[in-house]
Design an enzyme around this catalytic site. Structure first.
Site, PDB file in Angstrom:
ATOM      1  N   LYS A 118       0.761  -1.279  -0.034  1.00  9.76           N
ATOM      2  CA  LYS A 118       0.044   0.030  -0.062  1.00  9.76           C
ATOM      3  C   LYS A 118       0.842   1.197  -0.029  1.00  9.76           C
ATOM      4  O   LYS A 118       0.544   2.376  -0.518  1.00  9.76           O
ATOM      5  CB  LYS A 118      -1.009  -0.041   1.225  1.00  9.76           C
ATOM      6  CG  LYS A 118      -1.946  -1.160   1.089  1.00  9.76           C
ATOM      7  CD  LYS A 118      -2.913  -1.103   2.258  1.00  9.76           C
ATOM      8  CE  LYS A 118      -3.590  -2.212   2.764  1.00  9.76           C
ATOM      9  NZ  LYS A 118      -4.404  -2.849   1.759  1.00  9.76           N
ATOM     10  N   GLU A 202      -3.206   6.063   8.809  1.00  5.89           N
ATOM     11  CA  GLU A 202      -4.249   6.962   7.757  1.00  5.89           C
ATOM     12  C   GLU A 202      -5.057   7.547   8.790  1.00  5.89           C
ATOM     13  O   GLU A 202      -5.610   6.674   9.696  1.00  5.89           O
ATOM     14  CB  GLU A 202      -4.734   5.846   6.904  1.00  5.89           C
ATOM     15  CG  GLU A 202      -4.550   6.238   5.506  1.00  5.89           C
ATOM     16  CD  GLU A 202      -5.159   4.829   4.423  1.00  5.89           C
ATOM     17  OE1 GLU A 202      -4.599   4.656   3.761  1.00  5.89           O
ATOM     18  OE2 GLU A 202      -6.397   4.459   4.842  1.00  5.89           O
ATOM     19  N   HIS A 237     -14.246  -5.742   7.842  1.00  9.56           N
ATOM     20  CA  HIS A 237     -13.591  -5.030   6.905  1.00  9.56           C
ATOM     21  C   HIS A 237     -13.615  -5.921   5.383  1.00  9.56           C
ATOM     22  O   HIS A 237     -12.929  -5.735   4.678  1.00  9.56           O
ATOM     23  CB  HIS A 237     -12.388  -4.789   7.191  1.00  9.56           C
ATOM     24  CG  HIS A 237     -12.027  -3.784   8.110  1.00  9.56           C
ATOM     25  ND1 HIS A 237     -12.611  -2.528   8.220  1.00  9.56           N
ATOM     26  CD2 HIS A 237     -11.343  -3.783   9.559  1.00  9.56           C
ATOM     27  CE1 HIS A 237     -12.351  -1.986   9.360  1.00  9.56           C
ATOM     28  NE2 HIS A 237     -11.599  -2.751  10.142  1.00  9.56           N
ATOM     29  N   ARG A 294      -5.694  -7.697  -9.679  1.00  7.70           N
ATOM     30  CA  ARG A 294      -6.468  -9.318 -10.310  1.00  7.70           C
ATOM     31  C   ARG A 294      -7.695  -9.002 -10.487  1.00  7.70           C
ATOM     32  O   ARG A 294      -8.427  -7.849 -10.224  1.00  7.70           O
ATOM     33  CB  ARG A 294      -6.070  -9.983  -9.420  1.00  7.70           C
ATOM     34  CG  ARG A 294      -6.905  -9.707  -7.982  1.00  7.70           C
ATOM     35  CD  ARG A 294      -6.941 -10.469  -6.809  1.00  7.70           C
ATOM     36  NE  ARG A 294      -7.228  -9.992  -5.485  1.00  7.70           N
ATOM     37  CZ  ARG A 294      -8.331  -9.451  -4.976  1.00  7.70           C
ATOM     38  NH1 ARG A 294      -9.615  -9.815  -5.657  1.00  7.70           N
ATOM     39  NH2 ARG A 294      -8.267  -8.928  -3.890  1.00  7.70           N
TER      40      ARG A 294
HETATM   41  P1  ADP Z   1      -7.529  -4.561   2.589  1.00  2.52           P
HETATM   42  O1  ADP Z   1      -6.486  -4.634   1.559  1.00  2.52           O
HETATM   43  O2  ADP Z   1      -7.175  -5.425   3.829  1.00  2.52           O
HETATM   44  O3  ADP Z   1      -8.785  -5.135   1.987  1.00  2.52           O
HETATM   45  P2  ADP Z   1      -8.219  -1.708   2.491  1.00  2.52           P
HETATM   46  O4  ADP Z   1      -7.387  -0.496   2.313  1.00  2.52           O
HETATM   47  O5  ADP Z   1      -8.784  -2.112   0.861  1.00  2.52           O
HETATM   48  O6  ADP Z   1      -7.448  -3.126   3.069  1.00  2.52           O
HETATM   49  O7  ADP Z   1      -9.508  -1.370   3.530  1.00  2.52           O
HETATM   50  C1  ADP Z   1     -10.489  -2.377   3.648  1.00  2.52           C
HETATM   51  C2  ADP Z   1     -11.702  -1.705   4.374  1.00  2.52           C
HETATM   52  O8  ADP Z   1     -11.519  -0.829   5.373  1.00  2.52           O
HETATM   53  C3  ADP Z   1     -12.260  -0.371   3.404  1.00  2.52           C
HETATM   54  O9  ADP Z   1     -13.288  -1.124   2.556  1.00  2.52           O
HETATM   55  C4  ADP Z   1     -13.131   0.340   4.590  1.00  2.52           C
HETATM   56  O10 ADP Z   1     -14.136  -0.292   4.852  1.00  2.52           O
HETATM   57  C5  ADP Z   1     -11.945   0.187   5.597  1.00  2.52           C
HETATM   58  N1  ADP Z   1     -11.213   1.247   5.430  1.00  2.52           N
HETATM   59  C6  ADP Z   1      -9.824   1.220   4.877  1.00  2.52           C
HETATM   60  N2  ADP Z   1      -9.128   2.472   5.125  1.00  2.52           N
HETATM   61  C7  ADP Z   1      -9.868   3.268   5.901  1.00  2.52           C
HETATM   62  C8  ADP Z   1      -9.993   4.522   6.398  1.00  2.52           C
HETATM   63  N3  ADP Z   1      -8.943   5.391   6.120  1.00  2.52           N
HETATM   64  N4  ADP Z   1     -10.840   5.102   6.846  1.00  2.52           N
HETATM   65  C9  ADP Z   1     -11.930   4.278   7.157  1.00  2.52           C
HETATM   66  N5  ADP Z   1     -12.149   3.178   6.810  1.00  2.52           N
HETATM   67  C10 ADP Z   1     -11.214   2.491   6.210  1.00  2.52           C
END
Ligand code: ADP
Length: 499
Positions: A118, A202, A237, A294
């Site tokens: 990331k 974040e 999540h 993917r």
């Molecule tokens: P992963 O790679 O584990 O799926 P992501 O970055 O895609 O992680 O985030 C997964 C989920 O977590 C998002 O869909 C959202 O629901 C929550 N999330 C991620 N970052 C944030 C953020 N900065 N603020 C609020 N929720 C977040």
């Protein structure tokens, strides 16, 4: 250009079948691999040839890169489609495939590498003016400094694993006092899940919605986007209900997000199908989260509203063909909803509930698509992801797709294991989902196990009916994909409530 004549699918379950079906339509021979636990699996029966690559645990079978490449050599396979999960985002595997003279149906190892972290992803897109959530630009090395930054950004913040995926290694921190404890947890989770303990901070976006853009690029530098999917209904999540288009995007925001997603893809020289994930706040500001290099689980909703077969496009791109679809040719037609049918017990914290499918009868009919890998009498192995199926419905409008989904869920007969279907039905009936006014907190805000046994009371049903009628009325010009602006929905919703 290299024509693919024989394709090995390095995966199992519904995605293996889904890829094989398109390959067969393209007159490409298919090779399945399987573990000892999957001897009788449908993907093994469907393939032209199938080879057992090892015992049940995926580390000894579906993740055995060497063994998979050896199968390709022995059976004269030209290309490998990795599906999702397993080796699909493993840059080393993609490199091994390339070195063996085979085609990897996916992006370059370099693109996978950049987007697999990331932090590297954020660095790569830095020159493209992509909106990003405020946070630390690199991994946390100094806790005191991290706390100062968190205070500056403002709590709550999220500690996230750079190598993260599947919602793992992510911790919300509400205040300075709990920072250390949550940091320890995030690092140890990241280490055990990904072997990499790097974490960063974040800002926690409040009332976040998860909206992602499907992109498609060829090996000649052409990149297009196929609009958005909204995946805000999540537990742990992780997504359970997805739809396309989103109920809240305006054509202008859709366009801006689409362009940002294409830029993200361009930043890593992307080709193949990929997904750029954004988080959207209640003001409809959007921020780049990460890119998945993917095919996604939820890709069918995009296929339904665009008419594009994403697997077919992936194969053409892998063969070196230029894209024949231009951005201006694409249009959103109708609305699609997907629910993930997991062998999980929603009444028991969504814990996996594997067993045998004593009854398994799929719903059918116009606008209903079931992507699955099981038949009645089959056991769901404990070794893998407990997803049984994806149920997708498609209609002219959001309301029609939802009504079809409720009908399809009611027709789906599964016994022997608990599934997420009753939960998904609850979502479909819920006024928040129906009105489009929901975020990733849906489960926490509205769901308790008792709602699955409780019949909706009369006021709730009436409310849902009024809302449905209203939405049908206001969402008539659906072909443009335009949604009712949030503020408008909100005020009308309040009126209905008062009325
Ligand atoms: P992963 O790679 O584990 O799926 P992501 O970055 O895609 O992680 O985030 C997964 C989920 O977590 C998002 O869909 C959202 O629901 C929550 N999330 C991620 N970052 C944030 C953020 N900065 N603020 C609020 N929720 C977040």
């Amino acid at each position: 250009m290299t024509k693919i004549n024989k394709l090995l699918i390095a995966n199992r379950g519904e995605i293996a079948l889904r890829v094989m079906r398109t390959a067969r339509e393209m007159r490409i021979k298919t090779v399945a691999i399987f573990s000892e636990a999957d001897r009788n699996a449908l993907h093994v029966r469907y393939a032209d040839e199938a080879v057992c690559v090892g015992p049940a645990p995926s580390s000894e079978s579906y993740l055995k890169a060497d063994a998979i490449i050896e199968v390709c050599r022995q059976l004269n396979v030209d290309a490998i489609h990795p599906g999702y999960g397993f080796l699909s985002e493993n840059a080393n595997f993609a490199r091994m495939v390339r070195q063996a003279g085979l085609i990897f149906v996916g992006p370059s190892p370099e693109a996978i590498e950049i987007m697999g972290s990331k932090l590297a992803a954020k660095a790569a897109v830095a020159g493209y003016n992509i909106p990003m959530v405020p946070g630390t630009p690199s991994a946390i090395t100094d806790r005191a400094e991290a706390k100062t930054i968190s205070a500056q950004i403002g709590y709550p913040v999220l500690i996230k694993a750079s190598a993260g995926g599947g919602g793992k290694g992510m911790r919300i921190v509400e205040n300075d006092a709990e920072f250390d404890e949550q940091m320890d947890r995030a690092v140890s989770e990241a280490l055990s899940a990904f072997g990499d303990g790097s974490v960063f901070i974040e800002k926690y976006v409040t009332s976040p919605r998860h909206v992602e853009i499907q992109v498609l690029g060829d090996q000649h530098g052409n990149i297009i986007h196929l609009f958005e999917r909204e995946c805000s209904v999540q537990r742990r999540h992780q997504k359970v209900v997805e739809e396309a288009p989103s109920a809240i995007l305006t054509p202008e925001i859709r366009d801006a997000m689409g362009r940002a997603a294409v830029d993200v893809a361009r930043a890593c020289g992307y080709y193949g199908a990929g997904t750029v994930e954004f988080i959207v706040n209640d003001n409809l500001d959007f921020y780049f989260l990460e890119m998945n290099t993917r095919l996604q689980v939820e890709h069918p909703v995009t296929e339904q509203i665009t008419g594009v077969d994403l697997v077919k496009q992936m194969i053409y791109v892998a063969e070196g063909k230029p894209l024949t679809i231009r951005q201006e040719d694409l249009q959103i037609k109708g609305h699609a909803v997907e629910v993930r049918v997991y062998a999980e017990d929603p009444a028991n914290n969504f814990l996996p509930d594997v067993g045998t499918l004593d009854t398994y009868v799929r719903p059918q009919g116009n606008g209903v698509r079931v992507d699955d890998g099981f038949e009645q009498g089959m056991a769901i192995p404990i070794y893998y992801d407990p997803m049984i199926a994806k149920l997708i419905t498609y209609g002219d409008s959001r309301e029609e797709a939802i009504q079809k989904m409720i009908r399809a869920i009611d027709e789906y007969q599964i016994s022997g294991v608990q599934t997420t279907l009753p939960f998904c039905r609850f979502v479909m009936e819920h006024p928040a989902f129906r009105s489009g006014q929901f975020d990733t907190g849906f489960v926490g805000n509205y769901f308790t196990p008792d709602v699955l046994t409780r019949k909706p009371d009369q006021t709730e049903s009436q409310l849902a009916a009024v809302l449905a009628a209203y939405l049908l009325e206001t969402s008539k010009p659906q072909s443009s994909g335009a949604a009712v602006p949030v503020t408008q929905q909100k005020s009308k919703w309040k009126m209905n409530r008062l009325g």
